[in-house]
Design a protein around this motif. Structure first.
Motif, PDB file in Angstrom:
ATOM      1  N   GLU A 264      48.090  63.774  40.696  1.00  0.00           N
ATOM      2  CA  GLU A 264      48.553  65.094  40.260  1.00  0.00           C
ATOM      3  C   GLU A 264      49.920  65.417  40.873  1.00  0.00           C
ATOM      4  O   GLU A 264      50.081  66.383  41.617  1.00  0.00           O
ATOM      5  CB  GLU A 264      47.532  66.175  40.618  1.00  0.00           C
ATOM      6  CG  GLU A 264      46.214  66.025  39.884  1.00  0.00           C
ATOM      7  CD  GLU A 264      45.314  67.233  40.038  1.00  0.00           C
ATOM      8  OE1 GLU A 264      45.665  68.156  40.818  1.00  0.00           O
ATOM      9  OE2 GLU A 264      44.253  67.257  39.385  1.00  0.00           O
ATOM     10  N   ASP A 267      50.050  65.723  44.717  1.00  0.00           N
ATOM     11  CA  ASP A 267      48.753  65.575  45.391  1.00  0.00           C
ATOM     12  C   ASP A 267      47.919  64.488  44.719  1.00  0.00           C
ATOM     13  O   ASP A 267      48.168  64.089  43.583  1.00  0.00           O
ATOM     14  CB  ASP A 267      47.969  66.895  45.354  1.00  0.00           C
ATOM     15  CG  ASP A 267      48.737  68.057  45.955  1.00  0.00           C
ATOM     16  OD1 ASP A 267      49.207  67.908  47.091  1.00  0.00           O
ATOM     17  OD2 ASP A 267      48.861  69.101  45.277  1.00  0.00           O
ATOM     18  N   ARG A 269      43.963  64.200  43.682  1.00  0.00           N
ATOM     19  CA  ARG A 269      42.683  64.893  43.569  1.00  0.00           C
ATOM     20  C   ARG A 269      41.576  63.865  43.773  1.00  0.00           C
ATOM     21  O   ARG A 269      41.524  62.843  43.073  1.00  0.00           O
ATOM     22  CB  ARG A 269      42.522  65.574  42.223  1.00  0.00           C
ATOM     23  CG  ARG A 269      41.138  66.222  42.037  1.00  0.00           C
ATOM     24  CD  ARG A 269      41.011  66.916  40.701  1.00  0.00           C
ATOM     25  NE  ARG A 269      41.816  68.110  40.671  1.00  0.00           N
ATOM     26  CZ  ARG A 269      41.422  69.291  41.134  1.00  0.00           C
ATOM     27  NH1 ARG A 269      40.218  69.418  41.699  1.00  0.00           N
ATOM     28  NH2 ARG A 269      42.210  70.335  41.051  1.00  0.00           N
ATOM     29  N   SER A 271      37.494  63.258  43.839  1.00  0.00           N
ATOM     30  CA  SER A 271      36.230  63.824  43.364  1.00  0.00           C
ATOM     31  C   SER A 271      35.089  62.868  43.683  1.00  0.00           C
ATOM     32  O   SER A 271      35.218  61.659  43.503  1.00  0.00           O
ATOM     33  CB  SER A 271      36.271  64.081  41.860  1.00  0.00           C
ATOM     34  OG  SER A 271      37.337  64.947  41.526  1.00  0.00           O
ATOM     35  N   THR A 321      43.656  72.806  52.332  1.00  0.00           N
ATOM     36  CA  THR A 321      43.155  72.598  50.984  1.00  0.00           C
ATOM     37  C   THR A 321      41.727  73.126  50.901  1.00  0.00           C
ATOM     38  O   THR A 321      41.124  73.473  51.921  1.00  0.00           O
ATOM     39  CB  THR A 321      43.208  71.106  50.600  1.00  0.00           C
ATOM     40  OG1 THR A 321      42.870  70.972  49.212  1.00  0.00           O
ATOM     41  CG2 THR A 321      42.238  70.286  51.429  1.00  0.00           C
ATOM     42  N   SER A 336      35.197  68.314  44.488  1.00  0.00           N
ATOM     43  CA  SER A 336      36.603  67.901  44.380  1.00  0.00           C
ATOM     44  C   SER A 336      37.469  68.598  45.405  1.00  0.00           C
ATOM     45  O   SER A 336      37.220  69.755  45.772  1.00  0.00           O
ATOM     46  CB  SER A 336      37.134  68.201  42.973  1.00  0.00           C
ATOM     47  OG  SER A 336      36.404  67.517  41.993  1.00  0.00           O
ATOM     48  N   LYS A 338      41.909  68.322  47.042  1.00  0.00           N
ATOM     49  CA  LYS A 338      43.221  67.693  46.944  1.00  0.00           C
ATOM     50  C   LYS A 338      43.763  67.371  48.334  1.00  0.00           C
ATOM     51  O   LYS A 338      43.508  68.091  49.293  1.00  0.00           O
ATOM     52  CB  LYS A 338      44.207  68.613  46.219  1.00  0.00           C
ATOM     53  CG  LYS A 338      43.896  68.871  44.767  1.00  0.00           C
ATOM     54  CD  LYS A 338      44.969  69.796  44.153  1.00  0.00           C
ATOM     55  CE  LYS A 338      44.686  70.104  42.712  1.00  0.00           C
ATOM     56  NZ  LYS A 338      45.733  70.990  42.126  1.00  0.00           N
TER      57      LYS A 338
END
Length: 342
Positions: A264, A267, A269, A271, A321, A336, A338
């Protein structure tokens, strides 16, 4: 219009003088000189009386109350003198200050009530969580001391169960200590350039036997061979361990746990997903609370301290975060968060 005792006394004195002079003008013997003298006398006498009444009996007392409220605001709320509300109308400024002060005090009282309730619940939970493994180990040991020790098979069985209970107690105490140190800031995040994908592989190796017990497959999906982030390697490892371990524990037999890395821009991400029974909507807002369990009986039998997700939340907060959760019954759960790229 700004309100002060001099202006108000002047206006009221003029009104009184006009009414008094108008009333005397109806008398036949009243001439212009008499009416003029009456007007001046009424104006002066009424002005002095009204000014004295307003200034000394009303305005000064209101200003004293206002000053007292300001001192309380500076003391209780840390408000600087420059930021104090200014208004020439003492009644309005007193009303404004009282409203602000009472509102803040009400917020403080509500917060204290909330913290007191939280403290009671926390102490009750800690007492219960500590009592359970202690009583279990105590029962096994006393049974052995009462004669069961002579039977080797029973002795080994009971000592194994007592050791398991004490291991659970050790995990609980360590988790409580970790959580307490994080909340007080005693634990600092040592953020450096780390490959979080490699950390995930190491976590999979550690949890491989638990996954095999339930025939759960562990998978990684990433667009890159390495995922470099700026983070505390040990703490992020703890986060991934807790999330993957929970997914194995509470997922289905023959299920799947997937750690997904998504690019992203600034960042990554990360999960952690499973295809287990999921979490009901009414539980989602509370699962990061200390000792909160969706399935209490099952969690205790698995040796969970009930603090894993609370620790995850604090570690990620320390990394600036947040963790989010999405889940539907019978369709699995996804956690999730980041991390900044490095």
């Amino acid at each position: 219009m700004l309100l002060n005792p001099k202006l108000l006394a002047t206006l009221l004195s003029i009104v009184i003088a006009i009414f008094t002079t108008s009333f005397l003008s109806f008398l036949p013997e009243a001439n212009a000189n008499v009416l003029f003298i009456c007007f001046i006398a009424s104006f002066i006498i009424a002005g002095l009386l009204i000014y004295f009444t307003l200034d000394y009996l009303v305005f000064q007392e209101i200003n004293k109350m206002y000053d007292s409220i300001n001192r309380l605001k500076m003391k209780d709320f840390g408000v600087s003198r420059k930021k104090l509300y200014k208004n020439a109308n003492p009644l309005k400024k007193l009303n404004d200050e009282l409203f602000v002060y009472v509102s803040k005090k009400e917020q403080e009282v509500n917060e204290l009530k909330r913290l007191e309730k939280y403290r009671r619940e926390f102490l009750a939970n800690v007492s219960h969580e500590l009592k359970t493994p202690i009583f279990a180990a105590q029962g096994f040991v006393h049974t052995l001391l009462d004669g069961a020790m002579d039977d080797e098979r029973v002795r080994v069985k009971f000592l194994t169960k007592a050791a398991k209970s004490l291991d659970g107690l050790d995990i609980l105490v360590k988790d409580l200590l970790t959580l307490s140190q994080m909340e007080t800031g005693d634990i600092r995040m040592n953020r450096e350039r780390v490959d979080v994908k490699q950390i995930t592989k190491e976590v999979f190796e550690q949890l491989e036997s638990k996954a095999e017990t339930k025939n759960v497959s562990l998978q990684i999906k990433s667009p890159e061979s390495q995922v470099w982030v700026k983070a505390d390697a040990q703490r992020i490892g703890q986060v991934i361990t807790n999330l993957v371990e929970n997914a194995i524990k509470y997922g289905n037999e023959d299920g799947k746990v997937l750690v997904l890395f998504e690019d992203e821009k600034k960042d990554w991400r990360i999960s952690v997903k499973d295809n287990g029974p999921g979490i009901a909507p009414e539980h989602l807002s509370r699962i990061f609370e200390r000792f909160y369990r969706v399935d209490k009986a099952r969690s205790r039998s698995d040796g969970s301290s009930g603090l894993g997700l609370a620790i995850v939340k604090h570690i990620l907060n320390a990394h600036k975060t947040k963790i989010t959760v999405a889940s539907k019954p019978d369709k699995g759960t996804s956690f999730s968060f980041k991390l900044s790229k490095e």
